[in-house]
Scaffold this motif. Structure first.
Motif, PDB file in Angstrom:
ATOM      1  N   PHE A  59     -24.884  86.953   6.146  1.00 40.48           N
ATOM      2  CA  PHE A  59     -25.829  87.575   5.226  1.00 40.48           C
ATOM      3  C   PHE A  59     -26.972  86.588   4.974  1.00 40.48           C
ATOM      4  CE2 PHE A  59     -22.024  90.011   4.582  1.00 40.48           C
ATOM      5  CZ  PHE A  59     -22.458  91.298   4.286  1.00 40.48           C
ATOM      6  N   VAL A  60     -27.423  85.954   6.044  1.00 38.67           N
ATOM      7  CA  VAL A  60     -28.426  84.891   5.954  1.00 38.67           C
ATOM      8  C   VAL A  60     -29.752  85.289   6.597  1.00 38.67           C
ATOM      9  CG1 VAL A  60     -28.958  82.499   6.573  1.00 38.67           C
ATOM     10  CG2 VAL A  60     -26.615  83.126   5.957  1.00 38.67           C
ATOM     11  N   SER A  61     -29.711  85.953   7.737  1.00 36.07           N
ATOM     12  CA  SER A  61     -30.915  86.271   8.502  1.00 36.07           C
ATOM     13  C   SER A  61     -31.865  87.166   7.714  1.00 36.07           C
ATOM     14  CB  SER A  61     -30.535  86.972   9.804  1.00 36.07           C
ATOM     15  OG  SER A  61     -31.682  87.496  10.448  1.00 36.07           O
ATOM     16  N   CYS A  62     -33.156  86.863   7.816  1.00 37.81           N
ATOM     17  CA  CYS A  62     -34.199  87.656   7.150  1.00 37.81           C
ATOM     18  C   CYS A  62     -34.716  88.783   8.039  1.00 37.81           C
ATOM     19  CB  CYS A  62     -35.358  86.764   6.715  1.00 37.81           C
ATOM     20  SG  CYS A  62     -34.934  85.588   5.426  1.00 37.81           S
ATOM     21  N   SER A  63     -34.028  89.063   9.128  1.00 41.31           N
ATOM     22  CA  SER A  63     -34.392  90.210   9.958  1.00 41.31           C
ATOM     23  C   SER A  63     -33.754  91.454   9.345  1.00 41.31           C
ATOM     24  CB  SER A  63     -33.914  90.008  11.399  1.00 41.31           C
ATOM     25  OG  SER A  63     -34.346  91.079  12.210  1.00 41.31           O
ATOM     26  N   TYR A  64     -34.428  91.992   8.329  1.00 42.93           N
ATOM     27  CA  TYR A  64     -33.822  92.976   7.450  1.00 42.93           C
ATOM     28  C   TYR A  64     -33.570  94.343   8.107  1.00 42.93           C
ATOM     29  CZ  TYR A  64     -35.528  89.501   4.125  1.00 42.93           C
ATOM     30  OH  TYR A  64     -35.800  88.319   3.474  1.00 42.93           O
ATOM     31  N   LEU A  65     -34.203  94.597   9.249  1.00 42.37           N
ATOM     32  CA  LEU A  65     -33.997  95.880   9.915  1.00 42.37           C
ATOM     33  C   LEU A  65     -33.154  95.755  11.182  1.00 42.37           C
ATOM     34  CD1 LEU A  65     -37.516  97.560   9.558  1.00 42.37           C
ATOM     35  CD2 LEU A  65     -35.518  97.758   8.056  1.00 42.37           C
ATOM     36  N   GLY A  66     -32.785  94.551  11.552  1.00 43.53           N
ATOM     37  CA  GLY A  66     -31.976  94.353  12.746  1.00 43.53           C
ATOM     38  C   GLY A  66     -32.736  94.543  14.047  1.00 43.53           C
ATOM     39  N   LEU A  67     -34.064  94.502  13.998  1.00 44.44           N
ATOM     40  CA  LEU A  67     -34.860  94.768  15.194  1.00 44.44           C
ATOM     41  C   LEU A  67     -34.798  93.650  16.231  1.00 44.44           C
ATOM     42  CD1 LEU A  67     -38.067  96.470  13.722  1.00 44.44           C
ATOM     43  CD2 LEU A  67     -36.441  97.465  15.350  1.00 44.44           C
ATOM     44  N   GLU A  68     -34.371  92.463  15.824  1.00 43.98           N
ATOM     45  CA  GLU A  68     -34.355  91.360  16.786  1.00 43.98           C
ATOM     46  C   GLU A  68     -33.371  91.599  17.924  1.00 43.98           C
ATOM     47  OE1 GLU A  68     -30.988  90.129  14.050  1.00 43.98           O
ATOM     48  OE2 GLU A  68     -32.750  91.420  14.037  1.00 43.98           O
ATOM     49  N   SER A  69     -32.452  92.547  17.741  1.00 47.36           N
ATOM     50  CA  SER A  69     -31.494  92.883  18.792  1.00 47.36           C
ATOM     51  C   SER A  69     -31.786  94.239  19.424  1.00 47.36           C
ATOM     52  CB  SER A  69     -30.067  92.882  18.216  1.00 47.36           C
ATOM     53  OG  SER A  69     -29.719  91.597  17.747  1.00 47.36           O
ATOM     54  N   HIS A  70     -32.915  94.832  19.111  1.00 47.01           N
ATOM     55  CA  HIS A  70     -33.247  96.160  19.628  1.00 47.01           C
ATOM     56  C   HIS A  70     -33.477  96.087  21.142  1.00 47.01           C
ATOM     57  CE1 HIS A  70     -35.253 100.015  20.208  1.00 47.01           C
ATOM     58  NE2 HIS A  70     -34.896 100.350  18.974  1.00 47.01           N
ATOM     59  N   PRO A  71     -32.900  97.009  21.912  1.00 50.57           N
ATOM     60  CA  PRO A  71     -33.058  96.977  23.374  1.00 50.57           C
ATOM     61  C   PRO A  71     -34.516  96.966  23.846  1.00 50.57           C
ATOM     62  CG  PRO A  71     -31.351  98.541  22.747  1.00 50.57           C
ATOM     63  CD  PRO A  71     -32.006  98.092  21.478  1.00 50.57           C
ATOM     64  N   ALA A  72     -35.399  97.659  23.119  1.00 47.27           N
ATOM     65  CA  ALA A  72     -36.797  97.709  23.539  1.00 47.27           C
ATOM     66  C   ALA A  72     -37.459  96.338  23.437  1.00 47.27           C
ATOM     67  CB  ALA A  72     -37.562  98.726  22.685  1.00 47.27           C
ATOM     68  N   LEU A  73     -37.117  95.575  22.404  1.00 40.91           N
ATOM     69  CA  LEU A  73     -37.687  94.236  22.251  1.00 40.91           C
ATOM     70  C   LEU A  73     -37.140  93.290  23.315  1.00 40.91           C
ATOM     71  CD1 LEU A  73     -38.302  95.531  19.411  1.00 40.91           C
ATOM     72  CD2 LEU A  73     -38.151  93.208  18.492  1.00 40.91           C
ATOM     73  N   ILE A  74     -35.851  93.388  23.583  1.00 43.58           N
ATOM     74  CA  ILE A  74     -35.239  92.508  24.576  1.00 43.58           C
ATOM     75  C   ILE A  74     -35.798  92.791  25.962  1.00 43.58           C
ATOM     76  CG2 ILE A  74     -33.053  91.931  25.704  1.00 43.58           C
ATOM     77  CD1 ILE A  74     -31.691  92.450  22.985  1.00 43.58           C
ATOM     78  N   LEU A  75     -35.957  94.076  26.301  1.00 43.85           N
ATOM     79  CA  LEU A  75     -36.516  94.442  27.599  1.00 43.85           C
ATOM     80  C   LEU A  75     -37.953  93.961  27.732  1.00 43.85           C
ATOM     81  CD1 LEU A  75     -36.320  95.942  30.290  1.00 43.85           C
ATOM     82  CD2 LEU A  75     -37.021  98.042  29.083  1.00 43.85           C
ATOM     83  N   ALA A  76     -38.751  94.146  26.678  1.00 41.52           N
ATOM     84  CA  ALA A  76     -40.153  93.717  26.729  1.00 41.52           C
ATOM     85  C   ALA A  76     -40.255  92.211  26.916  1.00 41.52           C
ATOM     86  CB  ALA A  76     -40.872  94.143  25.447  1.00 41.52           C
ATOM     87  N   ALA A  77     -39.408  91.457  26.222  1.00 43.26           N
ATOM     88  CA  ALA A  77     -39.437  89.993  26.353  1.00 43.26           C
ATOM     89  C   ALA A  77     -39.035  89.570  27.763  1.00 43.26           C
ATOM     90  CB  ALA A  77     -38.488  89.375  25.320  1.00 43.26           C
ATOM     91  N   ARG A  78     -38.012  90.221  28.321  1.00 46.53           N
ATOM     92  CA  ARG A  78     -37.546  89.867  29.667  1.00 46.53           C
ATOM     93  C   ARG A  78     -38.632  90.146  30.709  1.00 46.53           C
ATOM     94  NH1 ARG A  78     -33.169  92.915  29.862  1.00 46.53           N
ATOM     95  NH2 ARG A  78     -31.821  91.268  29.031  1.00 46.53           N
ATOM     96  N   GLU A  79     -39.286  91.296  30.619  1.00 45.03           N
ATOM     97  CA  GLU A  79     -40.321  91.649  31.592  1.00 45.03           C
ATOM     98  C   GLU A  79     -41.520  90.716  31.486  1.00 45.03           C
ATOM     99  OE1 GLU A  79     -41.139  95.753  30.855  1.00 45.03           O
ATOM    100  OE2 GLU A  79     -39.436  96.463  32.069  1.00 45.03           O
ATOM    101  N   ALA A  80     -41.898  90.342  30.251  1.00 45.45           N
ATOM    102  CA  ALA A  80     -43.026  89.426  30.070  1.00 45.45           C
ATOM    103  C   ALA A  80     -42.705  88.044  30.613  1.00 45.45           C
ATOM    104  CB  ALA A  80     -43.385  89.342  28.592  1.00 45.45           C
ATOM    105  N   LEU A  81     -41.484  87.614  30.434  1.00 45.23           N
ATOM    106  CA  LEU A  81     -41.047  86.314  30.957  1.00 45.23           C
ATOM    107  C   LEU A  81     -41.186  86.278  32.471  1.00 45.23           C
ATOM    108  CD1 LEU A  81     -39.710  83.567  30.302  1.00 45.23           C
ATOM    109  CD2 LEU A  81     -37.503  84.710  30.532  1.00 45.23           C
TER     110      LEU A  81
END
Length: 420
Positions: A59-81
């Motif tokens: 109960f520490v993380s300030c990612s209040y919506l849980g978006l840091e693990s969203h598949p769309a964000l992970i895919l976008a980061a991987r493709e940009a890398l």
């Protein structure tokens, strides 16, 4: 007095020296006891696997919506890398990833056509924008001939408080308590009499406090020819149309000409970085030419910029409303289940705090929670009153109802124990 005409200052007379004198070793004790400072090996939802092999619900993380693990964000980061690499090692003026311009355009949509400039952090947004505002040369933000007076709310985030030495190059700094609106009004009248422009620095949603009346304060500053500067890092995404945040929502989703909003991309937004929201039509090229963090610093790492773009697209979809509803259901569930009112109870803020009368009691409660497989962040002076302790709780849309119920059960046990 030294050769430069200034009084010698002992180490203990500075703000850092005073903090050092008054700070106990409680946080060090908590870290040494395995209650904070964890090394995380892996994560699934809100369940962490730590370097020592144990698991816990955080109960520490300030990612209040849980978006840091969203598949769309992970895919976008991987493709940009794969397309560009980790980062472009250059200042924005030299070159920047295409995602940066895309992100600012999407953020402008979120903020109803306002001008939005992205920084590597909210702190760097403060460092870049406030000197320009205080100098009187910021286009569309004029100040009186006698300059500015900075009014720093007592609950304003440390990233603004620590800039006092920088701010004083442009005008005097006065600490105020916005909870005492009559006292603030008196200071504003004094600014009128002195012929200076007041600039009030506040948090929207405080990291360790409640909510400030942004619209009311904006109007007060307007009547005195002043500006309101809002750090809404903890308010971004959790509420408001398109997740524009608490401050913008409180303003009726309209940015007054005298109000500036600094936000975070690193908390509920799901990515990394910060940004500044300025009046529609502001020519952001001025910031790009004069704001030190933009002129001399690099842009956000490429994968994180791409993730930010994906997050902004989610904000502009109906999904953001669903995530916000899930967050507030969890917050209400916790409020209704903990017998003693916590810090921020019943407020539209995702942060809660369980206060303990002594540091020892706080450490003992943190130990009990850790044994039960739960982690909250223990905080001590200067965040809370000297000698006391608080267990700070960040609620997320990613928490399950069962996890909320388990936390409430444990908190009730430890809060009741200190009352005996």
């Amino acid at each position: 007095m030294n050769q430069y005409g200034k009084h010698n200052t002992g180490k203990g007379d500075t703000w850092m020296g005073l903090r050092h004198q008054r700070t106990s070793d409680a946080l060090g004790t908590a870290a040494a006891g395995g209650l904070t400072g964890f090394d995380v090996v892996s994560r699934k939802g809100k369940e962490l696997t730590l370097a020592d092999g144990s698991t816990c619900t955080e109960f520490v993380s300030c990612s209040y919506l849980g978006l840091e693990s969203h598949p769309a964000l992970i895919l976008a980061a991987r493709e940009a890398l794969e397309r560009i690499g980790i980062h472009l090692s250059a200042s924005r003026g030299a070159m920047s990833p295409v995602y940066l311009r895309q992100l600012e355009q999407l953020l402008s949509e979120i903020y109803d056509g306002a001008s939005v400039t992205v920084f590597t952090s909210t702190s760097n947004a403060h460092l870049g924008v406030l000197p320009l505002l205080g100098s009187g040369v910021m286009e569309g933000y004029p100040v009186r001939d006698k300059g500015v007076m900075w009014l720093v709310d007592r609950t304003a985030h440390a990233s603004m408080q620590v800039l006092r030495g920088v701010l004083e190059q442009f005008g005097p700094v006065c600490r105020v308590d916005t909870a005492d609106i009559d006292a603030v009004e008196e200071v504003l009248r004094g600014c009128d009499q002195q012929g200076v422009t007041p600039v009030l620095l506040i948090d929207g949603v405080g990291s360790m406090s409640g909510l400030l009346p942004v619209a009311r304060l904006s109007e007060r500053l307007r009547t005195h020819g002043g500006y309101l500067y809002v750090d809404d890092a903890h308010g971004i995404s959790i509420t408001g149309r398109h997740g524009a945040g608490y401050a913008f929502e409180n303003l009726g989703h309209r940015l007054p000409a005298n109000t500036l909003i600094a936000g975070s991309l690193s908390k509920a937004f799901g990515g990394a970085g910060g940004f500044i929201v300025l009046r529609p039509g502001y020519d952001a090229r001025q910031l790009q030419a004069l704001a030190n963090p933009l002129v001399f610093g690099h842009s956000i790492a490429v994968p994180m910029l791409a993730a930010n773009v994906a997050a902004a697209q989610i904000h502009l979809s109906s999904d953001i409303h669903t995530l916000q509803q899930r967050l507030w259901r969890n917050v209400r569930r916790l409020d209704e289940s903990v017998a003693q009112p916590m810090m921020n109870a019943d407020l539209c803020a995702p942060i809660r705090g369980a206060l303990f009368a002594s540091e020892r009691q706080g450490v003992t409660a943190a130990q009990g929670l850790r044994t039960a497989g739960l982690v909250m962040f223990p905080v001590f002076y200067p965040i809370v009153e000297s000698g006391k302790a608080m267990l700070r709780c960040a609620v997320s849309a990613a928490h399950t109802p069962a996890q909320i119920d388990t936390l409430a059960l444990q908190l009730n046990q430890h809060l009741n124990a200190q009352a005996v």
